[in-house]
Design an enzyme around this catalytic site. Structure first.
Site, PDB file in Angstrom:
ATOM      1  N   GLU A  56       0.818  -1.218   0.000  1.00  0.00           N
ATOM      2  CA  GLU A  56       0.000   0.000   0.000  1.00  0.00           C
ATOM      3  C   GLU A  56       0.851   1.267   0.000  1.00  0.00           C
ATOM      4  O   GLU A  56       0.487   2.260  -0.624  1.00  0.00           O
ATOM      5  CB  GLU A  56      -0.882  -0.008   1.256  1.00  0.00           C
ATOM      6  CG  GLU A  56      -2.355   0.125   0.957  1.00  0.00           C
ATOM      7  CD  GLU A  56      -3.178  -0.016   2.223  1.00  0.00           C
ATOM      8  OE1 GLU A  56      -3.585  -1.152   2.510  1.00  0.00           O
ATOM      9  OE2 GLU A  56      -3.414   0.982   2.929  1.00  0.00           O
ATOM     10  N   ASP A  57       1.956   1.250   0.714  1.00  0.00           N
ATOM     11  CA  ASP A  57       2.719   2.487   0.914  1.00  0.00           C
ATOM     12  C   ASP A  57       3.901   2.653  -0.032  1.00  0.00           C
ATOM     13  O   ASP A  57       4.660   3.606   0.087  1.00  0.00           O
ATOM     14  CB  ASP A  57       3.212   2.578   2.365  1.00  0.00           C
ATOM     15  CG  ASP A  57       2.060   2.851   3.324  1.00  0.00           C
ATOM     16  OD1 ASP A  57       0.945   3.096   2.834  1.00  0.00           O
ATOM     17  OD2 ASP A  57       2.284   2.801   4.538  1.00  0.00           O
TER      18      ASP A  57
END
Ligand code: ZN
Length: 191
Positions: free
Chosen positions: A68-69
């Site tokens: 996600e990051d």
């Protein structure tokens, strides 16, 4: 003393911790203290390890925000990469805990509530520990610019997600409840 299983387990955990530290090297938590992001994933992994979660869930906790990051990185972390480095079971737990960032934020939040009861036990534990860490952060170091109402809304949403995650690990369920009560009490005291 020859204890190969433990040695392998520790090596894998440290490899995942180092991998996460590199992926999150430039990331900070949203809180007023701007803690290094890796503090969060270490805390989630520690919560799971201390509550008897299986090793795959603890390793997945260290990696749970790497996909996600890293979406804006030159080389984003992919599910295939996690399979190659940490195995299918770990990568699949991470996948279950990863939001689809192509969707609007409110949709993602609604889907977390909807999908929570359908997750594997390992993913339920991971997501519950994630919410515990986030509730602690909301109380101790709230994100800059989040007013009281927004924090109250976040805590309520975390409680709705958690309702669908319970049942996989009673000790963890109890820790969530205690953390949730503490966050609600702190917010009420500020109101
Ligand atoms: Zn997280």
């Amino acid at each position: 003393m020859d204890r190969p299983t433990e040695t392998t387990g520790s090596a894998l955990l440290l490899r995942a911790a180092t991998f996460a530290a590199w992926v999150h090297a430039g990331h900070r938590r949203k809180g007023s203290a701007s803690e290094p992001y890796v503090n969060h994933v270490l805390e989630v992994a520690q919560i799971l390890a201390e509550h008897g979660a299986p090793q795959e869930a603890v390793v997945a906790a260290l990696l749970h925000d790497t996909i996600e990051d890293s979406d804006n990185d030159p080389e984003p972390i992919t599910h295939d990469r996690l399979v190659a480095e940490f195995g299918q079971a770990v990568a699949d737990i991470v996948a279950e805990a990863t939001d689809d960032k192509s969707l609007p934020k409110e949709t993602r939040k609604a889907l977390q509530v909807k999908h929570a009861p359908t997750r594997s036990d390992a993913a339920k534990m991971l997501k519950l520990a994630d919410k515990i860490s986030n509730l602690r952060a909301i109380a101790a170091s709230p994100p800059k610019g989040w007013d009281h109402a927004r924090r109250v809304e976040y805590v309520g949403w975390a409680g709705r997600v958690a309702a669908g995650l319970k049942g996989a690990n009673p000790a963890l369920d109890a820790l969530f409840d205690a953390t949730y009560r503490d966050a609600v009490a702190r917010l009420a005291a500020e109101a």
